[in-house]
Design a protein around this motif. Structure first.
Motif, PDB file in Angstrom:
ATOM      1  N   THR A 276       0.827  -1.217   0.000  1.00  0.00           N
ATOM      2  CA  THR A 276       0.000   0.000   0.000  1.00  0.00           C
ATOM      3  C   THR A 276       0.861   1.266   0.000  1.00  0.00           C
ATOM      4  O   THR A 276       0.497   2.271  -0.600  1.00  0.00           O
ATOM      5  N   THR A 280       0.318   4.018  -2.865  1.00  0.00           N
ATOM      6  CA  THR A 280      -0.300   5.314  -2.556  1.00  0.00           C
ATOM      7  C   THR A 280       0.467   6.438  -3.257  1.00  0.00           C
ATOM      8  O   THR A 280      -0.109   7.300  -3.922  1.00  0.00           O
ATOM      9  N   VAL A 300      -7.309   4.783  -0.622  1.00  0.00           N
ATOM     10  CA  VAL A 300      -6.347   3.680  -0.583  1.00  0.00           C
ATOM     11  C   VAL A 300      -6.740   2.708   0.528  1.00  0.00           C
ATOM     12  O   VAL A 300      -7.352   3.089   1.529  1.00  0.00           O
ATOM     13  N   ALA A 313      -1.293   8.040   5.078  1.00  0.00           N
ATOM     14  CA  ALA A 313      -1.859   7.864   3.729  1.00  0.00           C
ATOM     15  C   ALA A 313      -2.371   9.201   3.198  1.00  0.00           C
ATOM     16  O   ALA A 313      -2.162   9.547   2.029  1.00  0.00           O
ATOM     17  N   ALA A 318      -3.621  10.808  -0.422  1.00  0.00           N
ATOM     18  CA  ALA A 318      -4.925  10.147  -0.549  1.00  0.00           C
ATOM     19  C   ALA A 318      -6.008  11.043   0.044  1.00  0.00           C
ATOM     20  O   ALA A 318      -5.728  11.883   0.903  1.00  0.00           O
ATOM     21  N   VAL A 321      -9.292   6.538   3.195  1.00  0.00           N
ATOM     22  CA  VAL A 321      -8.822   5.147   3.203  1.00  0.00           C
ATOM     23  C   VAL A 321     -10.029   4.236   3.385  1.00  0.00           C
ATOM     24  O   VAL A 321     -11.111   4.674   3.772  1.00  0.00           O
TER      25      VAL A 321
END
Lengths: 441, 242
Positions: A276, A280, A300, A313, A318, A321
């Motif tokens: 991940t 990302t 993500v 993230a 992003a 999530v």
């Protein structure tokens, strides 16, 4: 009586340690690959390898509990008449009724609704329970099209076209016969008790040019009202995200290899896709290069566990999530309180991953009606809501410490890496240095 | 891009059929009209489809729709209720995921015709390309000509009638759908076998041919194919079949 062995003289092979020997001998006995649930278990570079830089002299923090730190995110602002507004940047990922019990699906809907976020259907269609208990429900449009119908499509708050899944990019779904009960079989139009294999490709389109027309079809059918997400398993996220954008997606979902599954080959879970963390960064780069970062929102998923994961993230770019496995754990999956029951089926709390067998003592990953009754949807829904609130508070705490009045104001500049590999993957400096491995000036 | 909602391409003639001319307008207005169930017995006429995609998708309209010309991808996709006639050829994904109603194409259809269709009747008077009836889930499909390879792949239920020949890998990994084939198959897919034609099957087939109004076809000239049900549970001894 055998002689006592001095183990300090024994050398275990790095190439053939005991777990490898056990797997080879299992394969020799059974003649078939190992299938299991959960996500990748191997050590991977994760958000744990990044640190957030709190404010000090050059930046000032916001007062915890007093100064507002916005968590609301609007998804699907590109083309949809009715975008989805979530009050926390954490959504519930797609998990099917079939993989999960009806009680678990209801609990996820209740928990998500309590905190103002969305939950998602899965392979097998929409159940009345989850629609009733989910204020915001994302309807997955999958290759199998099990249970797919235009009435449910129109009843959804958003549509997610699933191209791939982090646990198995390039692979189709499977649900073994133990879980194909009368109700599941009816929803999927299959004979009861068979091993169900879902296709890995959509039956009526291949490639991004076709996808563009498919997205337009779904928009026409839903009168351009709801956002259309496109979900990809993280393998080549830079290109996949740009192609999804070109095809007209409102939101792109990128699922890293830590993303969970109900049943997939072990070799697939552990050896296909990318984590991940790099996914990302690559997805954000793709959106920026296409000039649509923030216009097309990025969600993500894959191994998100804490507000620290959420904050990192978001700092990488992003917009939100998704959580799957963590939400199941919040409801009681792998709880030490069930240790004896896990032992009875040959497992142990903390290790249980045989979701495909349907014998889950927590009542979550099962279609056994008696096991399912062990999970009270109201209580479990409350646990999910509490966990989501905790994730939100943790994310806000970290954002305020970095001086941000909106969690999405976190930025790569707020991050450093603990390892060279994480620095290279996230393209942030190694802590204490100005070195960003792999960056081209 | 968001379609242009402006402009009025629809007009009524003689107080009867509602008419849409797609020459200079998007499909949006037509589709929006078809999403209304409307009174039974009404009809809509569509001129100049010009190979456009997504013509008459998501219809709930309880009447007849005549499309005078060729259509692109996904024509009549997810149809409910409507009886749609294409006086031309159709592109990929014709009547995909149809739930009910009837779709008839006077010419040929490209690949994925009737993909995942749950119900209703799809009639292709000409030929259909590859993957016809892929993953079908209860619909009936009747093809006047021949079909391409991998047709009825993973077909779950419903009936596929082919008056001509079939391409390679017919019925690969088929579940409980039934295939009636008048000509030859270039090859059968994994777990697809020929099965005996009982009286009930001839009766079922005769009914479908009658519904399709293809004429001149005799149920006795067809053979039946379906699942050997050997792949319903994974067994290592069947590995070579996958």
């Amino acid at each position: 009586m055998s002689a006592k062995i001095d183990r300090s003289w024994l050398a275990e092979s790095h190439t053939f340690p005991r777990p490898v020997i056990r797997e080879i001998q299992r394969a020799a006995r059974e003649g078939i690959y190992d299938i299991r649930g959960f996500g990748a278990k191997r050590r991977l570079p994760t958000f744990d390898d990044l640190l957030l830089l709190g404010a000090s002299m050059s930046r000032y923090p916001l007062e915890g509990y007093r100064e507002r730190c916005e968590t609301r995110v609007v998804l699907g602002t590109r083309y949809a008449e009715n975008p989805v507004t979530i009050e926390t940047p954490v959504t519930i990922a797609g998990m099917s009724f079939g993989a999960l019990s009806a009680q678990a699906k209801e609990a996820l809907g209740r928990g998500a609704s309590e905190v103002g976020t969305s939950t998602t259907t899965g392979d097998g269609g929409m159940t009345a329970e989850e629609r009733r208990h989910s204020n915001l429900l994302v309807y997955q449009y999958l290759p199998s099209r099990y249970g797919m119908n235009p009435d449910d499509l129109r009843a959804a708050d958003a549509i997610e076209i699933v191209v791939g899944q982090g646990a198995k990019p390039g692979g189709g779904g499977m649900l073994l016969g133990q879980k194909i009960t009368e109700r599941v079989a009816g929803m999927r139009n299959l004979p009861e008790g068979i091993d169900q294999r879902s296709a890995c490709r959509h039956p009526d389109w291949t490639g991004p040019d076709d996808l563009e027309i498919k997205i337009q079809e779904l928009r026409e059918i839903t009168d351009w009202k709801v956002p259309i997400y496109t979900k990809v398993g993280a393998s080549r996220p830079f290109y996949d995200v740009q192609l999804a954008v070109k095809a007209g997606a409102d939101v792109v979902v990128v699922d890293g290899m830590q993303g969970g599954t109900a049943a997939t080959q072990e070799v697939f879970i552990e050896h296909v896709g990318i984590p991940t963390l790099p996914a990302t960064r690559l997805a954000v780069e793709a959106l920026k290069e296409a000039g649509v970062h923030r216009e097309v929102q990025l969600i993500v998923s894959g191994g998100i566990r804490s507000g620290a994961d959420v904050a990192k993230a978001l700092a990488l770019g992003a917009d939100a999530v998704s959580i799957g496995t963590a939400a199941l754990i919040a409801m009681g999956d792998n709880s030490p309180e069930l240790e004896e029951q896990y032992n009875a089926i040959g497992s142990s709390a903390g290790y249980y991953d045989d979701y495909q067998e349907g014998r889950d003592p927590s009542g979550i990953s099962t279609q056994d009606l008696d096991l399912g009754k062990r999970l009270d949807p109201e209580t479990a829904g409350r646990l999910v809501a509490n966990y989501l609130r905790c994730l939100t508070l943790e994310t806000q705490t970290l954002a305020r410490a970095a001086g941000k009045s909106d969690v999405r104001n976190l930025e790569p500049e707020d991050l450093v890496a603990l390892t060279v590999e994480a620095a290279a993957m996230a393209r942030v400096p190694l802590a204490g240095t100005a070195w960003v491995p792999g960056a081209v000036k | 891009m968001r379609p242009n909602h402006g402009g009025e391409s629809a007009r009524r003639q003689n107080g009867e059929a509602l008419r849409f001319d797609l020459k200079d307008s998007p499909v949006r207005e037509l589709n929006r009209a078809l999403h209304e169930r409307g009174a039974e017995g009404r009809s809509i006429r569509v001129a100049n489809p010009g190979g456009k995609h997504n013509v008459a998708v998501g219809a709930r309209f309880r009447g007849e729709v005549f499309i005078d010309g060729h259509v692109g991808y996904y024509c009549a996709g997810m149809n409910q209720n409507a009886a749609i006639v294409v006086n031309g050829n159709a592109g990929p994904g014709l009547a995909e995921n149809m739930m009910s109603g009837q779709v008839r194409v006077k010419g040929d259809a490209s690949q994925y015709g009737g993909a995942t269709a749950h119900g209703g009747l799809l009639v292709i008077e000409g030929n259909a390309a590859a993957r016809c009836g892929i993953s079908m889930k209860g619909a009936d499909i009747v093809v006047g000509g021949s079909i391409g390879h991998l047709s009825a792949f993973m077909a779950q239920s419903g009936r596929l009638v082919v008056c001509g020949d079939a391409g390679d890998a017919l019925g690969d990994s088929i579940y409980e759908a039934r295939i009636y084939l008048r000509g030859k198959a270039a090859g059968l897919g994994a777990d697809c076998i020929e099965k005996p034609m009982e009286a009930s099957h001839r009766e079922e087939l005769a009914y479908l041919l009658d519904q399709a109004e293809l004429g001149g076809m005799k149920a006795g000239d067809f053979r039946r194919f379906g699942s050997a049900r050997q792949l319903y549970h994974f067994q290592i001894d069947h590995l070579g079949a996958y």
